[in-house]
Design an enzyme around this catalytic site. Sequence first.
Site, PDB file in Angstrom:
ATOM      1  N   HIS A  95       0.836  -0.929   0.048  1.00  0.00           N
ATOM      2  CA  HIS A  95       0.066   0.348   0.231  1.00  0.00           C
ATOM      3  C   HIS A  95       1.265   1.067   0.037  1.00  0.00           C
ATOM      4  O   HIS A  95       1.326   1.686   0.847  1.00  0.00           O
ATOM      5  CB  HIS A  95      -1.144  -0.173   1.254  1.00  0.00           C
ATOM      6  CG  HIS A  95      -2.244   0.726   1.035  1.00  0.00           C
ATOM      7  ND1 HIS A  95      -3.247   0.625   0.984  1.00  0.00           N
ATOM      8  CD2 HIS A  95      -1.614   2.536   0.896  1.00  0.00           C
ATOM      9  CE1 HIS A  95      -3.811   1.979   0.603  1.00  0.00           C
ATOM     10  NE2 HIS A  95      -3.555   3.447   1.163  1.00  0.00           N
ATOM     11  N   HIS A  97       1.585   5.013  -2.369  1.00  0.00           N
ATOM     12  CA  HIS A  97       1.104   6.230  -2.963  1.00  0.00           C
ATOM     13  C   HIS A  97       2.708   6.914  -3.841  1.00  0.00           C
ATOM     14  O   HIS A  97       2.828   8.304  -3.482  1.00  0.00           O
ATOM     15  CB  HIS A  97       0.032   7.511  -2.618  1.00  0.00           C
ATOM     16  CG  HIS A  97      -0.959   6.213  -2.027  1.00  0.00           C
ATOM     17  ND1 HIS A  97      -1.884   6.753  -3.161  1.00  0.00           N
ATOM     18  CD2 HIS A  97      -1.671   5.815  -0.549  1.00  0.00           C
ATOM     19  CE1 HIS A  97      -3.245   6.022  -2.193  1.00  0.00           C
ATOM     20  NE2 HIS A  97      -2.658   5.178  -0.347  1.00  0.00           N
ATOM     21  N   LYS A 215      -7.871  -0.244  -7.424  1.00  0.00           N
ATOM     22  CA  LYS A 215      -8.792   0.244  -6.438  1.00  0.00           C
ATOM     23  C   LYS A 215      -9.718   0.996  -5.814  1.00  0.00           C
ATOM     24  O   LYS A 215     -10.555   1.751  -6.957  1.00  0.00           O
ATOM     25  CB  LYS A 215      -7.430   1.151  -6.190  1.00  0.00           C
ATOM     26  CG  LYS A 215      -7.642   1.587  -4.328  1.00  0.00           C
ATOM     27  CD  LYS A 215      -7.214   1.403  -3.325  1.00  0.00           C
ATOM     28  CE  LYS A 215      -7.756   2.535  -1.955  1.00  0.00           C
ATOM     29  NZ  LYS A 215      -6.892   3.550  -2.075  1.00  0.00           N
ATOM     30  N   HIS A 256     -10.100   0.265  -0.316  1.00  0.00           N
ATOM     31  CA  HIS A 256      -9.721   1.338   1.025  1.00  0.00           C
ATOM     32  C   HIS A 256     -11.450   0.519   2.208  1.00  0.00           C
ATOM     33  O   HIS A 256     -12.254   1.505   1.691  1.00  0.00           O
ATOM     34  CB  HIS A 256      -9.959   2.549   0.936  1.00  0.00           C
ATOM     35  CG  HIS A 256     -10.412   3.711   1.911  1.00  0.00           C
ATOM     36  ND1 HIS A 256      -9.368   4.015   1.813  1.00  0.00           N
ATOM     37  CD2 HIS A 256     -11.260   3.992   2.200  1.00  0.00           C
ATOM     38  CE1 HIS A 256      -9.654   5.186   3.211  1.00  0.00           C
ATOM     39  NE2 HIS A 256     -11.091   5.101   2.684  1.00  0.00           N
ATOM     40  N   HIS A 276      -6.361  -0.704   5.386  1.00  0.00           N
ATOM     41  CA  HIS A 276      -6.994  -0.003   6.330  1.00  0.00           C
ATOM     42  C   HIS A 276      -7.371  -1.125   7.423  1.00  0.00           C
ATOM     43  O   HIS A 276      -6.609  -1.559   8.652  1.00  0.00           O
ATOM     44  CB  HIS A 276      -7.489   1.326   6.723  1.00  0.00           C
ATOM     45  CG  HIS A 276      -6.661   1.884   5.827  1.00  0.00           C
ATOM     46  ND1 HIS A 276      -5.048   2.781   5.452  1.00  0.00           N
ATOM     47  CD2 HIS A 276      -6.952   2.492   4.591  1.00  0.00           C
ATOM     48  CE1 HIS A 276      -5.042   3.293   4.089  1.00  0.00           C
ATOM     49  NE2 HIS A 276      -6.533   2.984   3.795  1.00  0.00           N
ATOM     50  N   ASP A 348       1.092   3.419   3.835  1.00  0.00           N
ATOM     51  CA  ASP A 348      -0.025   4.346   3.604  1.00  0.00           C
ATOM     52  C   ASP A 348       1.503   5.133   3.291  1.00  0.00           C
ATOM     53  O   ASP A 348       0.978   6.930   2.746  1.00  0.00           O
ATOM     54  CB  ASP A 348      -0.420   4.154   4.458  1.00  0.00           C
ATOM     55  CG  ASP A 348      -1.705   5.579   3.539  1.00  0.00           C
ATOM     56  OD1 ASP A 348      -1.868   5.411   1.761  1.00  0.00           O
ATOM     57  OD2 ASP A 348      -3.018   5.624   3.975  1.00  0.00           O
TER      58      ASP A 348
HETATM   59 ZN   LIG Z   1      -3.799   4.910   0.848  1.00  0.00          ZN
END
Ligand SMILES: [Zn+2]
Length: 432
Positions: A95, A97, A215, A256, A276, A348
Amino acid sequence: MKTLKLFLSALVLSCAIFAQQPAQPAQSQHVVIHAGHMLDVKAGRMLDNVTVVIDGDKISSVSSGGGGSQSENQAGARVINLPNATLLPGLIDAHTHLTFDPNFGYQELGVSIPKEALIGAKNARITLEAGFTTVRNVGARGYTDIALRDAINEGMIPGPRIMASGPALSITGGHCDQNLLPYEWHAKSDGAADGVEGVQHKVREIIKYGADVIKVCATGGVLSKGDDPRASQYTLEEMKAIVADAHRLGRKVAAHAHGAQGIAWATEAGVDSIEHGSYIDDAGIALMKKNGTYLVPTLYLADWMRENAARIGLPAMYATKMKEVTAVSRQNIKKAFNAGVRIAFGTDAAVYPHGLNAHEFAVYVQIGMTPIQAIQTATVNAADLLGWSKIGSIENGNFADIIAVNGDPLKDVTLLQDPVMVMKGGTVYKQK
Ligand SMILES: [Zn+2]
C-alpha cells in the site's frame, strides 16, 4: 500515403534509438554473493555461510553451510562479500502512493499532474533504496503511477517493481473523489463513478489505460473533506459489479475500508484485500477468514502523525478524524491478527515521507507478531496477495531481489530500516 511512409520511417528510427538503451543500468551478467547469514522466510529459519549465485536478473543457486558452488570461480563473476550481514528477499509494500508527498488539504491543489509524475520518480528511488523492491501502488492521479511503472520497467529511472492501480474508484463525494472545491469548479476525480453501469464502465476504462489492480474506496476516509470513515460509500451491488469485472479481466481488487459495514460488504463482494480495516468487528473478521481476504494494516502512520501533525500543519478537518480512527485501529487490527486473518504489509507511505516504510515492522511486533511473522507479511504474504510468484523469497528461479542488513532481524526488526545492500533484478542499487 507519403505521410504514412514518413510516419513509419520515423517510427522505425525511434524504435532503433530505444533499442540502444540498456534495459537496466550497469547490469551484471553473473554475480556471486557470500553472506554470513540468510533468512529463509518460508521456513522461518536462519541459514549460515550462504552463497547466492545470480545469472542475469534471476537467482540460479542458493547454498548454505559453506558448501558454495563452483560457479563462484567463473570468469567475469562479480563477487559481493557480506560476512556480517543477513540476506533477506527484497521487501514488498502492498500500500503505497509513490506519486504523492505529504501535502494535505488545499496545499495538494497546487500539484499538477506532470509534477506528480516527477514526485513519483523521486519517491520510487527513495523507496527502492529503503529496501522495498516491489510495491503495490493503490491510487494516483492522471495515470502517473502507470507511467512511473513503465519508465522503471524500461530502465529509464530506478525504482521498485510496481503493481499500479491508476485512479481509485469512488462514489461522487466519496473519500477518493475531489471534494475540496465548491460547486462552480465542477471538480471530480478520475475514478469517480456511480451505479452498477457506471462502475462497470469505470473499471473497464481504468484497465484500458493500463491498471494492474483495481482500487476502490468502500468507505469514507481520514484525509478527505466532509466524509465519515465509519460510513460505507459504495453499495454491496456496486462493489459486486466492480469485483466481477475486475476479476473477469484478470485484475485483483484492493478496497480502502475503515468502517465495519464497508469492510463486510467489500469482503462479501469478493475483494482481495481490505486496506486499513480500522473499525473491523467480529463479523468482518469471520467473513475475511472465510474468504481468505488479506488485511493490509497501515499502522505506523498513526505514530508518525502523533509526532508531526502539528509541525506539518495537518488541517483540523483531518486531524480530528485522524485522532478518532487511530485511537481504535491498533487494537482492532491486533484482534483480527489474533483471530487468524491473513496480513500483508502496507504503509500508506505518502501520508508520511517515503523511505520510512520499514518502520511498520516494529508496530506489527508491538501488536503481537513474532519478528518472522512481521517479515513474512512483507515477503511471502505480500507476494501471494499480489499474485506474483517470482518475488518474496530467495530461491532458484526467482528474481534476484535481495537486501542485506547488518545483524539479526529476528532479534531486532528495526534493522530493516537500514539495509546495507539493495539488489533488484540482479542490479545493485545501494551498497554501504
Ligand atoms: Zn492509501
